[in-house]
Scaffold this active site. Structure first.
Site, PDB file in Angstrom:
ATOM      1  N   HIS A  29       5.908   5.473  11.471  1.00 47.30           N
ATOM      2  CA  HIS A  29       5.395   5.430  10.088  1.00 47.30           C
ATOM      3  C   HIS A  29       4.424   6.619   9.997  1.00 47.30           C
ATOM      4  CE1 HIS A  29       3.977   4.145   6.310  1.00 47.30           C
ATOM      5  NE2 HIS A  29       3.703   2.876   6.549  1.00 47.30           N
ATOM      6  N   ARG A  35       0.807  -1.225   0.000  1.00 45.33           N
ATOM      7  CA  ARG A  35       0.000   0.000   0.000  1.00 45.33           C
ATOM      8  C   ARG A  35       0.838   1.271   0.000  1.00 45.33           C
ATOM      9  NH1 ARG A  35      -2.748  -3.925   1.785  1.00 45.33           N
ATOM     10  NH2 ARG A  35      -0.847  -4.333   2.906  1.00 45.33           N
ATOM     11  N   THR A  36       1.851   1.329   0.848  1.00 50.58           N
ATOM     12  CA  THR A  36       2.570   2.600   0.979  1.00 50.58           C
ATOM     13  C   THR A  36       3.210   2.958  -0.363  1.00 50.58           C
ATOM     14  OG1 THR A  36       2.954   2.124   3.298  1.00 50.58           O
ATOM     15  CG2 THR A  36       4.306   3.845   2.330  1.00 50.58           C
ATOM     16  N   LYS A  76      25.278  -4.996  -3.987  1.00 48.04           N
ATOM     17  CA  LYS A  76      26.745  -4.989  -4.136  1.00 48.04           C
ATOM     18  C   LYS A  76      27.421  -4.355  -2.925  1.00 48.04           C
ATOM     19  CE  LYS A  76      26.390  -4.083  -9.118  1.00 48.04           C
ATOM     20  NZ  LYS A  76      26.613  -3.005 -10.109  1.00 48.04           N
ATOM     21  N   ARG A  90      11.738   3.547   3.109  1.00 45.16           N
ATOM     22  CA  ARG A  90      11.399   2.571   4.172  1.00 45.16           C
ATOM     23  C   ARG A  90      12.655   1.764   4.458  1.00 45.16           C
ATOM     24  NH1 ARG A  90       6.162  -1.205   4.129  1.00 45.16           N
ATOM     25  NH2 ARG A  90       5.327   0.814   4.796  1.00 45.16           N
TER      26      ARG A  90
HETATM   27  N1  ASP Z   1       2.139  -1.827   6.629  1.00 43.35           N
HETATM   28  C1  ASP Z   1       2.388  -1.423   7.989  1.00 43.35           C
HETATM   29  C2  ASP Z   1       3.857  -1.140   8.205  1.00 43.35           C
HETATM   30  O1  ASP Z   1       4.620  -1.126   7.265  1.00 43.35           O
HETATM   31  C3  ASP Z   1       1.835  -2.378   8.994  1.00 43.35           C
HETATM   32  C4  ASP Z   1       2.394  -3.760   9.010  1.00 43.35           C
HETATM   33  O2  ASP Z   1       3.308  -4.112   8.243  1.00 43.35           O
HETATM   34  O3  ASP Z   1       1.920  -4.543   9.825  1.00 43.35           O
HETATM   35  O4  ASP Z   1       4.261  -0.879   9.315  1.00 43.35           O
END
Ligand code: ASP
Length: 347
Positions: free
Chosen positions: A171, A93-94, A122, A143
């Site tokens: 987050h 989703r993100t 690498k 991320r």
């Molecule tokens: N998608 C969310 C996160 O990246 C929640 C999860 O992974 O549980 O933190």
């Protein structure tokens, strides 16, 4: 360059405004301070703690406005601009909502989600990787499994960084869309009772949500197995700002009180010992029996992905809010990008 998102004022050493905007003089300081119409222009989004209540409301209002624009107007807001991203951890989703949001603003996205096909494989460092993405894009979404990674990246990059998950720390854009969803569904945040259920130790969305909620007058029930209770340092941080009760069972008293049940996945990948994970997996499941004990209009939320915490039978109830929540994610991120990329937005 590290820029704090919460700053509502820009400080100039010159007594003259470069563009002739309205200005306010504070006699206590020798600088001229301009009240900015958009505090997010060119700012990093590292922690939800950098946001004031005014900031949150400004973003939510902007989300409503950007959502109501005609596609042709919306498509001007990111025209010719590029979003660069790198995900050192999986994402559905993100990443996709940022890409979809940027496309809806008329911009493009370039990035790395498969580390094996990048020079990270690498041995390229996070610092060098960020420096390179910075050369090719106008805003960077990161991320990374380490706490502090986004703050570190923000210090290196010229363009703004968006923290899309830093270890089990935070987050922030998830919390923004969580709060926006609560506002849309419940028409308010103040006065609500919110139960947060599941892995409160490692779930980064829980921390950002909790910090974000400190801007509101809410009751919070924290429900987790004893081994996955919220980290103590965070309890100290929010103490006095939230009315918190901790529970190890999803008791009837919690269910009858909650306006929102925010369910989280047990974060298997963060357990140093998988035997410990096996002890707590499947601790809570929200199903039709749970809903029968809850308020009829309770909103069941989840940052997703779910594993087994919410039964699929809940999907068809009016209480299921998690897919709506994911769809608000695209809208909220579009508004945030529009604010970060444009000093002034059309009225
Ligand atoms: N998608 C969310 C996160 O990246 C929640 C999860 O992974 O549980 O933190």
């Amino acid at each position: 360059m590290y820029r704090i998102a919460a700053l509502h004022m820009k400080v100039f050493s010159s007594p003259f405004s470069a563009r002739g905007e309205e200005s306010v003089y504070y006699t206590a300081v020798p600088w001229k301070i301009r009240l900015s119409p958009n505090p997010f222009y060119d700012r990093d989004i590292v922690s939800i703690k950098d946001f004031s209540k005014d900031d949150l409301e400004f973003i939510f209002d902007t989300t409503d406005k950007v959502s109501s624009l005609k596609p042709s107007e919306r498509g001007e807001l990111g025209k010719g601009r590029a979003l660069g991203y790198i995900f050192y951890e999986p994402s559905t989703r993100t990443r996709m909502s940022f890409e979809a949001a940027m496309a809806s603003l008329g911009g493009s996205s370039i990035g790395i989600s498969d580390l094996k096909s990048s020079s990270v494989e690498k041995g390229e460092s996070l610092a060098d990787t960020i420096r390179i993405i910075d050369l090719y894009s106008d805003v960077i979404v990161l991320r990374h499994p380490l706490d502090g990674s986004s703050r570190f990246a923000a210090e290196l990059s010229q363009n703004p960084i968006i923290n899309a998950g830093s270890g089990s720390e935070e987050h922030p854009t998830q919390a923004l869309l969580d709060l926006y969803t609560i506002l849309k569904v419940k028409k308010k945040i103040d006065g609500l009772s919110i139960a947060i259920v599941g892995d409160l130790k490692y779930g980064r969305t829980v921390y950002s949500l909790l910090y974000g909620l400190t801007n509101y007058d809410v009751d919070v029930h924290l429900v987790s197995p004893p081994s996955l209770q919220i980290r103590k340092e965070s309890i100290y941080e929010v103490q006095g700002k939230l009315n918190i009760k901790e529970h190890s069972e999803l008791e009837d008293g919690v269910l009858t009180d909650a306006d929102v049940i925010y369910v989280t996945r047990i974060q298997r990948e963060r357990f140093p010992d998988l035997q410990e994970y096996e002890k707590v997996r499947g601790t809570y499941t929200i199903d039709e029996n749970t809903l029968a004990k809850a308020k009829p209009d309770v909103a069941v939320m989840h940052p997703l992905p779910r594993v087994d915490e919410i039964s699929q039978a809940v999907d068809h109830t009016k209480n299921a809010t998690y897919f709506k929540q994911a769809s608000y994610g695209k809208e909220l991120r579009a508004a945030l990008l529009a604010l970060m990329l444009n000093e002034n937005l059309p009225e």
